[in-house]
Enzyme design. Structure first.
Site, PDB file in Angstrom:
ATOM      1  N   GLU A 172       4.835  -4.289  12.201  1.00  0.00           N
ATOM      2  CA  GLU A 172       3.938  -3.142  11.996  1.00  0.00           C
ATOM      3  C   GLU A 172       2.701  -3.698  11.295  1.00  0.00           C
ATOM      4  O   GLU A 172       2.738  -3.997  10.102  1.00  0.00           O
ATOM      5  CB  GLU A 172       4.617  -2.091  11.114  1.00  0.00           C
ATOM      6  CG  GLU A 172       5.822  -1.422  11.740  1.00  0.00           C
ATOM      7  CD  GLU A 172       5.450  -0.358  12.760  1.00  0.00           C
ATOM      8  OE1 GLU A 172       4.286   0.078  12.787  1.00  0.00           O
ATOM      9  OE2 GLU A 172       6.339   0.029  13.540  1.00  0.00           O
TER      10      GLU A 172
ATOM     11  N   CYS B 222      -3.050   1.485   6.642  1.00  0.00           N
ATOM     12  CA  CYS B 222      -3.205   0.794   7.930  1.00  0.00           C
ATOM     13  C   CYS B 222      -3.911   1.659   8.959  1.00  0.00           C
ATOM     14  O   CYS B 222      -4.460   1.145   9.926  1.00  0.00           O
ATOM     15  CB  CYS B 222      -1.842   0.343   8.437  1.00  0.00           C
ATOM     16  SG  CYS B 222      -0.621   1.636   8.358  1.00  0.00           S
TER      17      CYS B 222
ATOM     18  N   ASN C 120       0.795  -1.235   0.000  1.00  0.00           N
ATOM     19  CA  ASN C 120       0.000   0.000   0.000  1.00  0.00           C
ATOM     20  C   ASN C 120       0.828   1.286   0.000  1.00  0.00           C
ATOM     21  O   ASN C 120       0.340   2.324  -0.402  1.00  0.00           O
ATOM     22  CB  ASN C 120      -1.040  -0.009   1.128  1.00  0.00           C
ATOM     23  CG  ASN C 120      -0.414  -0.040   2.494  1.00  0.00           C
ATOM     24  OD1 ASN C 120       0.669  -0.590   2.673  1.00  0.00           O
ATOM     25  ND2 ASN C 120      -1.070   0.540   3.468  1.00  0.00           N
TER      26      ASN C 120
HETATM   27  P1  NAP Z   1       0.439  -9.031   3.788  1.00  0.00           P
HETATM   28  O1  NAP Z   1      -0.402  -9.899   2.934  1.00  0.00           O
HETATM   29  O2  NAP Z   1       0.624  -9.426   5.210  1.00  0.00           O
HETATM   30  O3  NAP Z   1       1.848  -8.915   3.050  1.00  0.00           O
HETATM   31  C1  NAP Z   1       2.873  -8.092   3.537  1.00  0.00           C
HETATM   32  C2  NAP Z   1       4.198  -8.638   3.039  1.00  0.00           C
HETATM   33  O4  NAP Z   1       4.422  -9.929   3.634  1.00  0.00           O
HETATM   34  C3  NAP Z   1       4.251  -8.855   1.535  1.00  0.00           C
HETATM   35  O5  NAP Z   1       5.526  -8.588   1.061  1.00  0.00           O
HETATM   36  C4  NAP Z   1       3.924 -10.340   1.436  1.00  0.00           C
HETATM   37  O6  NAP Z   1       4.369 -10.899   0.246  1.00  0.00           O
HETATM   38  C5  NAP Z   1       4.701 -10.876   2.618  1.00  0.00           C
HETATM   39  N1  NAP Z   1       4.276 -12.200   3.069  1.00  0.00           N
HETATM   40  C6  NAP Z   1       3.082 -12.804   2.905  1.00  0.00           C
HETATM   41  N2  NAP Z   1       3.112 -14.046   3.459  1.00  0.00           N
HETATM   42  C7  NAP Z   1       4.340 -14.219   3.977  1.00  0.00           C
HETATM   43  C8  NAP Z   1       4.985 -15.283   4.667  1.00  0.00           C
HETATM   44  N3  NAP Z   1       4.367 -16.421   4.949  1.00  0.00           N
HETATM   45  N4  NAP Z   1       6.271 -15.114   5.064  1.00  0.00           N
HETATM   46  C9  NAP Z   1       6.912 -13.960   4.812  1.00  0.00           C
HETATM   47  N5  NAP Z   1       6.360 -12.930   4.142  1.00  0.00           N
HETATM   48  C10 NAP Z   1       5.090 -13.048   3.734  1.00  0.00           C
HETATM   49  O7  NAP Z   1      -0.106  -7.531   3.807  1.00  0.00           O
HETATM   50  P2  NAP Z   1      -0.560  -6.654   2.576  1.00  0.00           P
HETATM   51  O8  NAP Z   1      -1.869  -7.145   2.085  1.00  0.00           O
HETATM   52  O9  NAP Z   1       0.551  -6.469   1.601  1.00  0.00           O
HETATM   53  O10 NAP Z   1      -0.747  -5.249   3.321  1.00  0.00           O
HETATM   54  C11 NAP Z   1      -1.867  -4.958   4.060  1.00  0.00           C
HETATM   55  C12 NAP Z   1      -1.639  -5.121   5.540  1.00  0.00           C
HETATM   56  O11 NAP Z   1      -0.503  -4.402   5.960  1.00  0.00           O
HETATM   57  C13 NAP Z   1      -2.801  -4.546   6.345  1.00  0.00           C
HETATM   58  O12 NAP Z   1      -3.091  -5.375   7.432  1.00  0.00           O
HETATM   59  C14 NAP Z   1      -2.243  -3.221   6.812  1.00  0.00           C
HETATM   60  O13 NAP Z   1      -2.878  -2.677   7.941  1.00  0.00           O
HETATM   61  C15 NAP Z   1      -0.833  -3.571   7.080  1.00  0.00           C
HETATM   62  N6  NAP Z   1       0.001  -2.357   7.113  1.00  0.00           N
HETATM   63  C16 NAP Z   1       0.516  -1.940   8.308  1.00  0.00           C
HETATM   64  C17 NAP Z   1       1.267  -0.771   8.361  1.00  0.00           C
HETATM   65  C18 NAP Z   1       1.867  -0.272   9.627  1.00  0.00           C
HETATM   66  O14 NAP Z   1       2.804   0.522   9.554  1.00  0.00           O
HETATM   67  N7  NAP Z   1       1.414  -0.701  10.794  1.00  0.00           N
HETATM   68  C19 NAP Z   1       1.474  -0.040   7.200  1.00  0.00           C
HETATM   69  C20 NAP Z   1       0.920  -0.498   6.016  1.00  0.00           C
HETATM   70  C21 NAP Z   1       0.193  -1.667   5.969  1.00  0.00           C
HETATM   71  P3  NAP Z   1       3.374 -10.924  -1.030  1.00  0.00           P
HETATM   72  O15 NAP Z   1       3.102  -9.551  -1.415  1.00  0.00           O
HETATM   73  O16 NAP Z   1       4.147 -11.625  -2.023  1.00  0.00           O
HETATM   74  O17 NAP Z   1       2.157 -11.676  -0.583  1.00  0.00           O
END
Ligand code: NAP
Length: 460
Positions: free
Chosen positions: A233, A267, A137
């Protein structure tokens, strides 16, 4: 070798194809980062700073190119994509500045009788290799929040950007190369989280995993990472209260932006909006009018407000949750419309706290507006969440503001703003299901360094 197709989220066109890094490729990248570590850790602070500032300047000079790429691969409306580039330049600039002030302090050893005759101080030493895993994002600024502090502190890193949005990170790496970053100091690996990300998290070489993403993946990483530092995060179902003394001129446009910017895929997007019943009708009328006036469509249009969601699956999930809420008695105050990845902003009322659109993280262009009778009721509703990232309260009554600060178990409380406010040097992160640890350049540096105590025995 399998390939990763990166598509333009509005047109569906393939922008570029990348090879997927399997476990052996990840191992090789970690090896290169390990070999680069001693020289980078020994690089003087002013030199590390100059490289970070040089990269920031190169990114700034290519703002148009970065913003266009973010708009295409992430589907983010151009004005917000350009805003992300400005913030990333700031994040890297903060990192360049912080690189020059990483230091410890003296310790009064003789506060203990056993410490008499000794002088103590501690230093901050880099950890080694940092594994950085980032979401789709904010494909530039959330990468900057890992790359900047890691490099400032003298760590090397292996970065796995989200598979939907790796191209922005590749362009950023080019700016660092041009700014003089030595080979191996920042390695990029690309591929699905379950393949490339998993291999990186489980690899015993890195000293730390710095992860930004969803709570389920964060919890999984904590289980499999082994004996290393982990910063998480994670997400939030962010809320904000609007009290009757608030300025609606200030609150209405800001709450609309907070709910729908980047299609709600932030987020700290506003998902639960609690409005005092004394102003609820007037507030809602204006809120819906401003929402209806948003420009929906091609993110490359300079006046676009809301572009597509990241994937069909993400739009499917959001649509299912909205339909479920409507079936259970919620009302939509805007027309419900979905075309492929495009989901038009949805304003819901009559929602219940147990509906998915309320109690889970929606990460979609939807917001529930809930009326409350008293400030205490509103605050209790706002606090009722397993997440704890940020919250907002609109009031000019300082006593109420401080009651909210005391009552909310969150990483940040925004007074006269919504949950969405962030600048990149403030401590930022969540409690409970929203994560472990803090970012914000100085605070991330603290989590990316080890304290090393030195004790001099000057006694006889
Ligand atoms: P996500 O599905 O958890 O993916 C985040 C990252 O983790 C991606 O690079 C993903 O790779 C990787 N990943 C997925 N499965 C994994 C595994 N088993 N082992 C290691 N890495 C893995 O999250 P998203 O859909 O990209 O982002 C949305 C989420 O991020 C929301 O929950 C949002 O609130 C959170 N977020 C938090 C913050 C903060 O600062 N607190 C900021 C922004 C977003 P792939 O892309 O290849 O699946």
């Amino acid at each position: 070798m399998a390939a990763l197709e990166v598509i333009d989220k509005f047109t569906g066109e393939i922008i570029r194809t990348l090879p997927i890094a399997e476990a052996a490729d990840v191992d090789a990248a970690v090896g290169r980062a390990q070999r680069a570590f001693p020289a980078w850790a020994a690089t003087p602070a002013h030199r590390r700073s100059a490289i970070l500032l040089g990269a920031a300047e190169r990114i700034r000079a290519r703002t148009e190119e970065f913003a266009t790429l973010i708009a295409r691969e992430a589907g983010k409306a151009w004005k917000y994509a350009a805003g992300e580039v400005v913030r990333s330049v700031e994040t890297f600039t903060f990192a360049g500045e912080e690189a020059k002030r990483i230091h410890g302090e003296t310790v009064p050893m003789d506060a203990s009788a056993f410490g008499e005759g000794r002088v103590g101080f501690y230093l901050r030493a880099p950890l080694g290799v940092v594994s950085a895993i980032t979401p789709f994002n904010f494909p530039l600024n959330l990468v900057a929040h890992k790359v900047g502090p890691a490099l400032a502190a003298g760590n090397t890193l292996v970065l796995k950007p989200a598979e939907e949005t790796p191209l922005t990170a590749i362009l950023m790496a080019e700016c660092f190369r041009d700014a003089g970053l030595p080979d191996g100091v920042m390695e990029l690996v690309h591929g699905p989280g379950e393949v490339t990300g998993d291999a990186l998290v489980r690899h015993p070489g890195p000293a730390k995993v710095s992860f930004t993403g969803s709570p389920p993946v964060g919890a999984h990483i904590l289980k499999v990472a082994g004996l290393k530092r982990v910063t998480l995060e994670l997400g939030n179902n962010s809320g904000t209260i609007v009290e009757p003394d608030a300025s609606l001129d200030q609150a209405v446009p800001r709450t609309v932006m907070s709910a729908f910017a980047n299609s709600g895929q932030v987020c700290i997007s506003l998902q639960r909006l609690y409005v005092h019943e004394a102003i609820a009708d007037a507030f809602l009328e204006r809120f819906v009018a401003v929402t209806r006036a948003l420009k929906i469509g091609n993110p490359l249009d300079r006046d676009c407000d809301v572009g597509p969601m990241i994937s069909d699956e993400a739009a499917d999930r959001a649509e299912t949750w909205i339909r479920e809420a409507l079936d259970e008695g919620a009302r939509a105050l805007t027309d419900f419309r979905r075309e492929g990845r495009m989901l038009w902003p949805v304003v819901l009322t009559n929602t219940r706290p147990d509906m998915k659109v309320m109690c889970r993280e929606a990460f979609a262009p939807l917001v529930s507006v809930v009326r409350y009778r008293s400030f205490e009721d509103g605050l209790a509703m706002l606090a009722d969440s397993p997440y704890g990232l940020q919250a907002g309260i609109y009031t000019n009554d300082l006593k109420k503001a401080f009651r909210a600060v005391a009552a909310l178990d969150v990483g940040g409380v925004m007074v006269n703003d919504t949950s969405i406010f962030r600048v990149d040097h403030m401590p930022y992160g969540g409690n409970r299901m929203s994560g472990i640890g803090r970012e914000g350049v100085r605070f991330a540096i603290e989590e990316m360094t080890n304290l090393k105590l030195v004790c001099l025995n000057l006694g006889d």
